[in-house]
Design a protein around this motif. Structure first.
Motif, PDB file in Angstrom:
ATOM      1  N   GLY A 165      41.150  32.813  49.589  1.00 57.45           N
ATOM      2  CA  GLY A 165      40.438  32.663  48.327  1.00 57.45           C
ATOM      3  C   GLY A 165      40.891  33.566  47.205  1.00 57.45           C
ATOM      4  N   VAL A 166      42.070  34.147  47.324  1.00 54.68           N
ATOM      5  CA  VAL A 166      42.565  35.020  46.247  1.00 54.68           C
ATOM      6  C   VAL A 166      43.410  34.181  45.286  1.00 54.68           C
ATOM      7  CG1 VAL A 166      44.037  36.982  45.667  1.00 54.68           C
ATOM      8  CG2 VAL A 166      42.508  37.101  47.653  1.00 54.68           C
ATOM      9  N   ASP A 167      42.999  34.162  44.014  1.00 51.36           N
ATOM     10  CA  ASP A 167      43.751  33.439  42.996  1.00 51.36           C
ATOM     11  C   ASP A 167      44.446  34.427  42.071  1.00 51.36           C
ATOM     12  OD1 ASP A 167      42.914  30.893  43.761  1.00 51.36           O
ATOM     13  OD2 ASP A 167      41.045  31.097  42.614  1.00 51.36           O
ATOM     14  N   GLY A 168      45.565  34.032  41.532  1.00 49.84           N
ATOM     15  CA  GLY A 168      46.187  34.813  40.463  1.00 49.84           C
ATOM     16  C   GLY A 168      46.991  36.003  40.941  1.00 49.84           C
ATOM     17  N   LEU A 169      47.084  36.210  42.242  1.00 49.99           N
ATOM     18  CA  LEU A 169      47.919  37.282  42.789  1.00 49.99           C
ATOM     19  C   LEU A 169      48.786  36.669  43.879  1.00 49.99           C
ATOM     20  CD1 LEU A 169      45.201  40.079  43.148  1.00 49.99           C
ATOM     21  CD2 LEU A 169      47.103  40.092  41.509  1.00 49.99           C
ATOM     22  N   ALA A 170      49.973  37.258  44.088  1.00 48.04           N
ATOM     23  CA  ALA A 170      50.901  36.683  45.065  1.00 48.04           C
ATOM     24  C   ALA A 170      51.589  37.805  45.841  1.00 48.04           C
ATOM     25  CB  ALA A 170      51.946  35.822  44.342  1.00 48.04           C
ATOM     26  N   ILE A 171      52.037  37.469  47.037  1.00 51.80           N
ATOM     27  CA  ILE A 171      52.834  38.410  47.815  1.00 51.80           C
ATOM     28  C   ILE A 171      54.063  38.800  46.988  1.00 51.80           C
ATOM     29  CG2 ILE A 171      54.293  38.613  49.879  1.00 51.80           C
ATOM     30  CD1 ILE A 171      52.172  36.853  51.316  1.00 51.80           C
ATOM     31  N   GLY A 172      54.329  40.099  46.936  1.00 54.69           N
ATOM     32  CA  GLY A 172      55.452  40.602  46.143  1.00 54.69           C
ATOM     33  C   GLY A 172      55.059  41.112  44.775  1.00 54.69           C
ATOM     34  N   ASP A 173      53.831  40.813  44.344  1.00 52.45           N
ATOM     35  CA  ASP A 173      53.395  41.337  43.046  1.00 52.45           C
ATOM     36  C   ASP A 173      53.325  42.860  43.079  1.00 52.45           C
ATOM     37  OD1 ASP A 173      53.081  38.849  41.922  1.00 52.45           O
ATOM     38  OD2 ASP A 173      50.882  38.826  42.004  1.00 52.45           O
ATOM     39  N   HIS A 174      53.744  43.482  41.998  1.00 50.89           N
ATOM     40  CA  HIS A 174      53.587  44.940  41.833  1.00 50.89           C
ATOM     41  C   HIS A 174      52.207  45.190  41.237  1.00 50.89           C
ATOM     42  CE1 HIS A 174      58.133  46.065  41.812  1.00 50.89           C
ATOM     43  NE2 HIS A 174      57.834  45.165  42.733  1.00 50.89           N
ATOM     44  N   VAL A 175      51.463  46.112  41.834  1.00 50.31           N
ATOM     45  CA  VAL A 175      50.066  46.287  41.414  1.00 50.31           C
ATOM     46  C   VAL A 175      49.674  47.754  41.324  1.00 50.31           C
ATOM     47  CG1 VAL A 175      49.305  44.067  42.354  1.00 50.31           C
ATOM     48  CG2 VAL A 175      49.196  46.105  43.812  1.00 50.31           C
ATOM     49  N   ILE A 176      48.679  47.987  40.461  1.00 48.77           N
ATOM     50  CA  ILE A 176      47.927  49.243  40.413  1.00 48.77           C
ATOM     51  C   ILE A 176      46.551  48.953  41.004  1.00 48.77           C
ATOM     52  CG2 ILE A 176      46.865  50.978  38.883  1.00 48.77           C
ATOM     53  CD1 ILE A 176      49.875  51.167  38.780  1.00 48.77           C
ATOM     54  N   CYS A 177      46.060  49.865  41.851  1.00 46.66           N
ATOM     55  CA  CYS A 177      44.731  49.692  42.444  1.00 46.66           C
ATOM     56  C   CYS A 177      43.734  50.508  41.624  1.00 46.66           C
ATOM     57  CB  CYS A 177      44.729  50.149  43.896  1.00 46.66           C
ATOM     58  SG  CYS A 177      46.013  49.361  44.898  1.00 46.66           S
ATOM     59  N   SER A 178      42.838  49.805  40.942  1.00 45.72           N
ATOM     60  CA  SER A 178      41.878  50.467  40.052  1.00 45.72           C
ATOM     61  C   SER A 178      40.643  50.906  40.827  1.00 45.72           C
ATOM     62  CB  SER A 178      41.471  49.503  38.934  1.00 45.72           C
ATOM     63  OG  SER A 178      40.418  50.042  38.168  1.00 45.72           O
ATOM     64  N   ILE A 179      40.014  51.992  40.350  1.00 44.68           N
ATOM     65  CA  ILE A 179      38.735  52.385  40.947  1.00 44.68           C
ATOM     66  C   ILE A 179      37.599  51.471  40.493  1.00 44.68           C
ATOM     67  CG2 ILE A 179      39.339  54.814  41.223  1.00 44.68           C
ATOM     68  CD1 ILE A 179      37.494  55.331  38.745  1.00 44.68           C
ATOM     69  N   ILE A 180      37.875  50.613  39.512  1.00 46.03           N
ATOM     70  CA  ILE A 180      36.834  49.692  39.046  1.00 46.03           C
ATOM     71  C   ILE A 180      36.872  48.451  39.933  1.00 46.03           C
ATOM     72  CG2 ILE A 180      35.992  48.327  37.106  1.00 46.03           C
ATOM     73  CD1 ILE A 180      37.110  50.433  35.241  1.00 46.03           C
ATOM     74  N   THR A 181      35.915  48.410  40.868  1.00 48.39           N
ATOM     75  CA  THR A 181      35.882  47.342  41.872  1.00 48.39           C
ATOM     76  C   THR A 181      34.803  46.341  41.492  1.00 48.39           C
ATOM     77  OG1 THR A 181      34.311  48.634  43.167  1.00 48.39           O
ATOM     78  CG2 THR A 181      36.635  48.877  43.718  1.00 48.39           C
ATOM     79  N   SER A 182      34.941  45.719  40.328  1.00 47.64           N
ATOM     80  CA  SER A 182      33.844  44.900  39.800  1.00 47.64           C
ATOM     81  C   SER A 182      33.719  43.576  40.543  1.00 47.64           C
ATOM     82  CB  SER A 182      34.086  44.644  38.317  1.00 47.64           C
ATOM     83  OG  SER A 182      35.397  44.183  38.124  1.00 47.64           O
ATOM     84  N   CYS A 183      32.473  43.059  40.569  1.00 48.72           N
ATOM     85  CA  CYS A 183      32.206  41.798  41.272  1.00 48.72           C
ATOM     86  C   CYS A 183      32.384  40.585  40.381  1.00 48.72           C
ATOM     87  CB  CYS A 183      30.796  41.817  41.855  1.00 48.72           C
ATOM     88  SG  CYS A 183      29.474  41.657  40.615  1.00 48.72           S
ATOM     89  N   HIS A 184      32.438  40.799  39.057  1.00 46.24           N
ATOM     90  CA  HIS A 184      32.582  39.727  38.067  1.00 46.24           C
ATOM     91  C   HIS A 184      31.409  38.748  38.096  1.00 46.24           C
ATOM     92  CE1 HIS A 184      37.277  40.274  37.814  1.00 46.24           C
ATOM     93  NE2 HIS A 184      36.595  41.403  37.717  1.00 46.24           N
ATOM     94  N   ALA A 185      30.278  39.142  38.676  1.00 49.02           N
ATOM     95  CA  ALA A 185      29.155  38.201  38.787  1.00 49.02           C
ATOM     96  C   ALA A 185      27.796  38.829  38.503  1.00 49.02           C
ATOM     97  CB  ALA A 185      29.133  37.579  40.186  1.00 49.02           C
ATOM     98  N   CYS A 186      27.686  40.160  38.528  1.00 52.29           N
ATOM     99  CA  CYS A 186      26.371  40.793  38.353  1.00 52.29           C
ATOM    100  C   CYS A 186      25.994  40.865  36.864  1.00 52.29           C
ATOM    101  CB  CYS A 186      26.367  42.193  38.973  1.00 52.29           C
ATOM    102  SG  CYS A 186      27.288  43.423  38.009  1.00 52.29           S
ATOM    103  N   PHE A 187      24.798  41.351  36.602  1.00 54.72           N
ATOM    104  CA  PHE A 187      24.277  41.486  35.230  1.00 54.72           C
ATOM    105  C   PHE A 187      25.280  42.210  34.327  1.00 54.72           C
ATOM    106  CE2 PHE A 187      21.974  43.808  31.969  1.00 54.72           C
ATOM    107  CZ  PHE A 187      20.988  42.933  31.530  1.00 54.72           C
ATOM    108  N   GLN A 188      25.755  43.374  34.753  1.00 53.36           N
ATOM    109  CA  GLN A 188      26.666  44.163  33.908  1.00 53.36           C
ATOM    110  C   GLN A 188      28.020  43.476  33.771  1.00 53.36           C
ATOM    111  OE1 GLN A 188      25.823  46.602  32.079  1.00 53.36           O
ATOM    112  NE2 GLN A 188      24.328  47.929  33.073  1.00 53.36           N
ATOM    113  N   CYS A 189      28.570  42.972  34.869  1.00 47.98           N
ATOM    114  CA  CYS A 189      29.878  42.308  34.788  1.00 47.98           C
ATOM    115  C   CYS A 189      29.821  41.110  33.836  1.00 47.98           C
ATOM    116  CB  CYS A 189      30.338  41.855  36.173  1.00 47.98           C
ATOM    117  SG  CYS A 189      30.950  43.203  37.206  1.00 47.98           S
ATOM    118  N   LEU A 190      28.706  40.370  33.845  1.00 48.69           N
ATOM    119  CA  LEU A 190      28.598  39.203  32.975  1.00 48.69           C
ATOM    120  C   LEU A 190      28.524  39.609  31.509  1.00 48.69           C
ATOM    121  CD1 LEU A 190      26.239  36.934  35.075  1.00 48.69           C
ATOM    122  CD2 LEU A 190      28.688  36.645  34.670  1.00 48.69           C
TER     123      LEU A 190
END
Ligand SMILES: [Zn+2]
Ligand SMILES: [Zn+2]
Length: 362
Positions: free
Chosen positions: A70-95
């Protein structure tokens, strides 16, 4: 895989653990580097309560090598930074676009977003700091905290964007939206303060006044071309010196990257009527501050920021572009690199203030 595990307060050692596997909505990152942040030191020392055993490290940079379902928009081999912001994109604040304030953030629980862990040692769960545990060869990270960056950016130099650097840059660029030509005071010339100065410069601030009690740190801020002026003082002496440099008026913006008793008061006193003071850090959660009400009648504004208030997927790639364009000298503040085996020594050196920004090369 090998990882730096803390099993009790003050203790950390390198251990062999089974490789983690991503679950739904998660990716596995083969880490290339990890920044070392004061929060790692605080958790190790027990100043911030956290379950154990735990893999420390929360500024990971690496390459995706496995995708959970279920992961969209990312692929094996992508270079990434891991952020401390682990947002759910669905709660009151994220919305409301406040990803840094996500109501489902894991804080210091040491678990993933679903409350479970991905690492085991024998029968026992092994926790990870901020859904990363980046002092390790692999980390499973929520896709929402995994930020794809351009492939030509150096993964061994930019891990600090996972936490400390984004906090300082975001404070100036996202939270304060520093205007071109403005005057800026930054209290604290450590890693976060230097990043705030870089952010202010990138936004076009022409006067950057660095305040610290350590002359060595101020020299560095000047050598890097970030500070136009430096002040080795605190409290009312610092405020007087800042007013002298700003036509008696005070600066347009004041950033407190220290969070010790009195420092936020200094930042607010140092801004002009109508100016903005921003709290970026706090030494411990019990620090309080006291202000004259009259300053607010003079339309001074006071706010704070968590993790730079950034939207990771929007802002971290922009910071990387600015870095690649030569406008954010981020890697010039790295003053020590370590192997995974040297993580205990690295944390000791940061705790003793012997380094500004250390990076573990994995
Ligand atoms: Zn941090
Ligand atoms: Zn949320």
């Amino acid at each position: 895989m090998r990882a730096a595990v803390s099993r009790e307060v003050g203790q950390i050692g390198i251990e062999e653990l089974p490789d983690p596997r991503p679950r739904a909505g998660e990716v596995r990152v083969r880490l290339v580097s990890s920044g070392i942040c004061h929060t790692d030191v605080s958790v190790l020392a027990g100043h911030l309560p956290s379950p154990r055993p735990i893999v420390l490290g929360h500024e990971g940079a690496g390459v995706i090598d496995e995708l959970g379902p279920g992961v969209d928009g990312l692929a094996i081999g992508d270079h990434v930074i891991c952020s401390i912001i682990t947002s759910c994109h669905a709660c009151f604040q994220c919305l409301r676009g406040e990803y840094a304030l996500c109501e489902r953030a894991v804080g210091f629980s040491g678990t993933m977003l679903d409350g479970t862990t991905r690492l085991q040692s024998g029968e026992a769960d092994v926790h990870t700091l901020f859904c990363q545990g980046s002092f390790s060869e692999y980390a499973v990270v929520p896709a929402s905290a995994t930020v794809k960056i351009r492939q030509d950016a150096p993964l061994d130099k930019l891990a600090g964007l996972g936490c400390a650097w984004s906090t300082g840059l975001g404070a100036a660029i996202v939270r304060a939206e520093v205007r071109p030509g403005s005057s800026v005071v930054v209290i604290g010339a450590g890693g976060v303060g230097l990043a705030a100065m870089m952010g202010a410069r990138a936004m076009g601030a022409t006067s950057v006044i660095a305040v610290d009690i350590a002359a060595r740190k101020l020299d560095r801020a000047k050598d890097l071309g970030l500070a136009s002026h430096t002040i080795t003082a605190s409290g009312s002496d610092a405020v007087d010196a800042i007013r002298d440099l700003t036509g008696g008026r005070g600066a347009d913006y004041g950033f407190d990257a220290v969070g010790a008793p009195g420092t936020l008061e200094t930042a607010l006193q140092a801004v002009r009527p109508g100016g903005l003071a921003v709290a970026i850090g706090v030494m411990d959660a019990t620090v309080t501050a006291t202000f004259d009400l009259f300053g607010f009648l003079m339309q001074k504004r006071l706010t704070g920021t968590y993790a730079g208030s950034i939207l990771p997927q929007r802002d971290i790639p922009a910071f990387v572009d600015l870095y690649m364009d030569g406008r954010l000298p981020l890697d010039s503040v790295i003053d020590a690199t370590y192997s995974l085996d040297q993580v205990p020594k690295a944390l000791d050196q940061l705790a003793a203030n012997e380094i500004t920004k250390g990076v573990v090369l994995l």
